[in-house]
Design a protein around this motif. Structure first.
Motif, PDB file in Angstrom:
ATOM      1  N   ALA A 148       0.855  -1.186   0.000  1.00  0.00           N
ATOM      2  CA  ALA A 148       0.000   0.000   0.000  1.00  0.00           C
ATOM      3  C   ALA A 148       0.888   1.231   0.000  1.00  0.00           C
ATOM      4  O   ALA A 148       2.008   1.212   0.520  1.00  0.00           O
ATOM      5  CB  ALA A 148      -0.904   0.024   1.219  1.00  0.00           C
TER       6      ALA A 148
ATOM      7  N   VAL B 174      -5.440  -1.015   8.795  1.00  0.00           N
ATOM      8  CA  VAL B 174      -5.000  -1.429   7.468  1.00  0.00           C
ATOM      9  C   VAL B 174      -4.758  -2.937   7.421  1.00  0.00           C
ATOM     10  O   VAL B 174      -4.025  -3.483   8.239  1.00  0.00           O
ATOM     11  CB  VAL B 174      -3.697  -0.701   7.057  1.00  0.00           C
ATOM     12  CG1 VAL B 174      -3.278  -1.101   5.649  1.00  0.00           C
ATOM     13  CG2 VAL B 174      -3.841   0.812   7.176  1.00  0.00           C
TER      14      VAL B 174
ATOM     15  N   LEU C 212      -3.311  -5.706   4.743  1.00  0.00           N
ATOM     16  CA  LEU C 212      -2.538  -5.830   3.506  1.00  0.00           C
ATOM     17  C   LEU C 212      -2.661  -7.251   2.967  1.00  0.00           C
ATOM     18  O   LEU C 212      -2.371  -8.219   3.675  1.00  0.00           O
ATOM     19  CB  LEU C 212      -1.071  -5.515   3.769  1.00  0.00           C
ATOM     20  CG  LEU C 212      -0.789  -4.145   4.395  1.00  0.00           C
ATOM     21  CD1 LEU C 212       0.659  -4.045   4.853  1.00  0.00           C
ATOM     22  CD2 LEU C 212      -1.133  -3.032   3.425  1.00  0.00           C
TER      23      LEU C 212
ATOM     24  N   TYR D  59      -8.691   0.344   5.689  1.00  0.00           N
ATOM     25  CA  TYR D  59      -8.281   0.083   4.312  1.00  0.00           C
ATOM     26  C   TYR D  59      -8.000  -1.398   4.155  1.00  0.00           C
ATOM     27  O   TYR D  59      -7.304  -1.997   4.974  1.00  0.00           O
ATOM     28  CB  TYR D  59      -7.016   0.866   3.952  1.00  0.00           C
ATOM     29  CG  TYR D  59      -7.272   2.300   3.608  1.00  0.00           C
ATOM     30  CD1 TYR D  59      -7.444   2.696   2.287  1.00  0.00           C
ATOM     31  CD2 TYR D  59      -7.356   3.258   4.599  1.00  0.00           C
ATOM     32  CE1 TYR D  59      -7.682   4.017   1.963  1.00  0.00           C
ATOM     33  CE2 TYR D  59      -7.596   4.591   4.291  1.00  0.00           C
ATOM     34  CZ  TYR D  59      -7.752   4.964   2.970  1.00  0.00           C
ATOM     35  OH  TYR D  59      -7.998   6.274   2.657  1.00  0.00           O
TER      36      TYR D  59
ATOM     37  N   CYS E  20      -6.214  -3.493   1.435  1.00  0.00           N
ATOM     38  CA  CYS E  20      -5.333  -3.275   0.286  1.00  0.00           C
ATOM     39  C   CYS E  20      -4.862  -4.609  -0.278  1.00  0.00           C
ATOM     40  O   CYS E  20      -4.248  -5.398   0.427  1.00  0.00           O
ATOM     41  CB  CYS E  20      -4.108  -2.470   0.716  1.00  0.00           C
ATOM     42  SG  CYS E  20      -4.479  -0.943   1.602  1.00  0.00           S
TER      43      CYS E  20
ATOM     44  N   SER F  35      -2.491  -5.826  -3.237  1.00  0.00           N
ATOM     45  CA  SER F  35      -1.547  -5.370  -4.265  1.00  0.00           C
ATOM     46  C   SER F  35      -1.774  -6.061  -5.604  1.00  0.00           C
ATOM     47  O   SER F  35      -1.386  -5.536  -6.641  1.00  0.00           O
ATOM     48  CB  SER F  35      -0.108  -5.568  -3.793  1.00  0.00           C
ATOM     49  OG  SER F  35       0.135  -6.916  -3.462  1.00  0.00           O
TER      50      SER F  35
ATOM     51  N   PRO G 288      -5.350  -3.732  -7.246  1.00  0.00           N
ATOM     52  CA  PRO G 288      -5.395  -2.368  -6.717  1.00  0.00           C
ATOM     53  C   PRO G 288      -6.697  -1.633  -7.008  1.00  0.00           C
ATOM     54  O   PRO G 288      -7.063  -0.716  -6.287  1.00  0.00           O
ATOM     55  CB  PRO G 288      -4.211  -1.681  -7.392  1.00  0.00           C
ATOM     56  CG  PRO G 288      -3.920  -2.501  -8.587  1.00  0.00           C
ATOM     57  CD  PRO G 288      -4.359  -3.901  -8.297  1.00  0.00           C
TER      58      PRO G 288
ATOM     59  N   LYS H  30      -8.726  -0.336  -1.528  1.00  0.00           N
ATOM     60  CA  LYS H  30      -7.775   0.138  -2.539  1.00  0.00           C
ATOM     61  C   LYS H  30      -6.382   0.200  -1.943  1.00  0.00           C
ATOM     62  O   LYS H  30      -6.227   0.089  -0.720  1.00  0.00           O
ATOM     63  CB  LYS H  30      -8.198   1.508  -3.083  1.00  0.00           C
ATOM     64  CG  LYS H  30      -8.308   2.611  -2.055  1.00  0.00           C
ATOM     65  CD  LYS H  30      -8.911   3.834  -2.713  1.00  0.00           C
ATOM     66  CE  LYS H  30      -8.638   5.093  -1.960  1.00  0.00           C
ATOM     67  NZ  LYS H  30      -9.068   6.259  -2.707  1.00  0.00           N
ATOM     68  N   THR H  31      -5.393   0.375  -2.788  1.00  0.00           N
ATOM     69  CA  THR H  31      -4.011   0.340  -2.321  1.00  0.00           C
ATOM     70  C   THR H  31      -3.433   1.717  -1.992  1.00  0.00           C
ATOM     71  O   THR H  31      -2.360   1.795  -1.418  1.00  0.00           O
ATOM     72  CB  THR H  31      -3.090  -0.349  -3.340  1.00  0.00           C
ATOM     73  OG1 THR H  31      -3.197   0.317  -4.590  1.00  0.00           O
ATOM     74  CG2 THR H  31      -3.437  -1.805  -3.505  1.00  0.00           C
ATOM     75  N   GLU H  32      -4.123   2.783  -2.348  1.00  0.00           N
ATOM     76  CA  GLU H  32      -3.654   4.123  -2.031  1.00  0.00           C
ATOM     77  C   GLU H  32      -4.383   4.647  -0.810  1.00  0.00           C
ATOM     78  O   GLU H  32      -5.606   4.757  -0.806  1.00  0.00           O
ATOM     79  CB  GLU H  32      -3.864   5.116  -3.194  1.00  0.00           C
ATOM     80  CG  GLU H  32      -3.025   4.824  -4.418  1.00  0.00           C
ATOM     81  CD  GLU H  32      -3.678   3.792  -5.323  1.00  0.00           C
ATOM     82  OE1 GLU H  32      -4.908   3.610  -5.230  1.00  0.00           O
ATOM     83  OE2 GLU H  32      -2.953   3.145  -6.080  1.00  0.00           O
TER      84      GLU H  32
END
Length: 171
Positions: A45, A94, A96, A133, A135, A137, A140, A164-166
């Protein structure tokens, strides 16, 4: 709050952006970390922070001891990978996901976020802005079909979920 998450916090360097990395270790025992170099680490992210010096990072999974009782025994609880926060303004949970295929990553990630938010407990109330979030990868950009899942997550946790990744600059 049963667990003092803040004692695991570390400040983030004032840079334009940084990455969050879920290390690819075979045992799955290493915690997520902040990276300042795209050339040496594969970012799961990207966090926009516009050179601010008030960002804090907490590696949660494989770092903060979260346990639940299962059949009378303490077991490690499923948790999200990390948290970001700014004073008492914004908290961000977050999860991931790296190279996960299929749709199970979405449900599993939301469950990990929810469990961590539950452990955070009433401490959540002190924050003005609450985000989560998820995320991935590998994916995305997530289709809008996940809007229903995001609405259910908000209703259940009182936290806005973004898939989303941002990660936008925290306010």
């Amino acid at each position: 709050m049963q667990v003092d998450f803040y004692k695991y916090a570390e400040s983030v360097k004032p840079v334009k952006e940084f990455g969050l990395v879920d290390p690819d270790d075979k045992d799955g025992k290493k915690p997520a970390f902040v990276s300042y170099s795209k050339s040496t680490d594969k970012w799961n992210a990207i966090v926009e922070c516009n050179n601010r010096s008030d960002y804090y990072f907490i590696a949660v999974d494989n770092n903060v001891p979260l346990t639940v009782k299962i059949n009378g025994k303490d077991e490690t609880a499923s948790s999200c990978d990390a948290m970001l926060f700014i004073d008492s303004k914004t908290i961000c949970f977050v999860e991931l996901k790296a190279d996960k295929k299929g749709n199970d990553w979405l449900n599993h990630g939301m469950e990990q976020l929810t469990k961590t938010i539950t452990f955070f407990g009433d401490e959540l109330d002190k924050y003005e802005n609450k985000r989560a979030y998820l995320c991935n990868s590998r994916r995305p950009f997530v289709p809008s079909i996940h809007k229903i899942a995001q609405q259910k997550f908000l209703k259940k946790n009182k936290v806005v979920l973004r898939i989303k990744t941002e990660i936008e600059e925290l306010k």
